[in-house]
Scaffold this motif. Sequence first.
Motif: not given
Ligand SMILES: [Zn+2]
Length: 368
Positions: A232-233, A236, A281, A286, A328
């Motif tokens: 997930h990161e 980003h 964010f 997300e 999140h």
């Molecule tokens: Zn995130």
Amino acid sequence: MPSVPATYYDGLTSTRQTAEVSLHPEGLALFGLDGRMITTWPYPKIRRIEGFSGTGLAITRLPEPGSTAEPRLEIADPAFASQLAARAPLTLTHGLAARRERWTVVGWAIAAVVSLLGLAFIGLPAIAGRLAPLVPSSAEVRLGATMDPQIRQMFGGSRGLKTCTNPEGVAVLAELVGRFERAGGLHLPLKVVVVDHRLVNAFALPGGYIYIFNGLLQKARSADELAGVLAHETGHVKLRHGLRSVIQAGGLGFLLGTVFGDFAGGTAIVYASRSLMQSAFSRDAEREADHFAVDLMLKAGGDPMGLARFFMGFGVPDPGGLAWISSHPANAEREQAIRDAVAQRTAVAAALTPQQWTALRSICQKTE
Ligand SMILES: [Zn+2]
């Protein structure tokens, strides 16, 4: 009627001529210094123009049909000027250059209004979204390199942040990160560190800097959960969400800093660092990062449901301890989106072997 000296520009060349003028029944007569008449301007055709300082007068003659010449005559003698004013209308007119200048000003004013309206209706986030892809990767990396020490100071105080360096764990992390880089087709290499901090958090800076806090590593119940957060990161980073946030926080100053290679303007960076640290964010960002994470794990190994399991697994977040979870938030929509994405595909392999997972979890046994 006596003549007085005047300065004459014929409007065709930039040559300045010294001349004499006198008032005649049919108009203003202009003579060269040799006494030859240059021209006569009929009184009704004479207009005043701007740009002559002092008590005198600057005048022009309305152009003949088909001519663009703008002759100019400057008369310094105030008495003569007032006698001329009694015969000619001398209303103020604007020369071609002045008209052109005025239109330029109007043009800029319109552009300014349009961009302000753009800002109001499209908004800074959208503008940041459009600018981010234009920033070269090298500039993004430099930006990240500037933010990294600030982040380390924020969490580690004057001693700086402690990075986990147990060799077996570092090797496992590097292997996983390498797989993610290749499968994700990233525009820059990732720099992932585990931070010796009990906070349950993870975040990404521009330039590929990803920080996983040991608190999160210990809270993860499987390698897939941890890999899901890392994926997930990585999303980003790939989608340049951090860069977008910085542009939004720093606005035009940031952009200019990027162009001219000067990241000295610290306030925007500090501000952006703080908001990134809180992983703040937008919901859209997300969702995009989740989507990217699912794809990435299907390609690089790992069960993408690990990500959904990680954020669904903690119930009501404790705002102090579970920073990543609270930034999140688990929601049915988010989980369903991951579930849907996974349903169409089959995972290739586990994110890590049990041995690798054990080694990674012990990465903070050694720090520096
Ligand atoms: Zn995130």
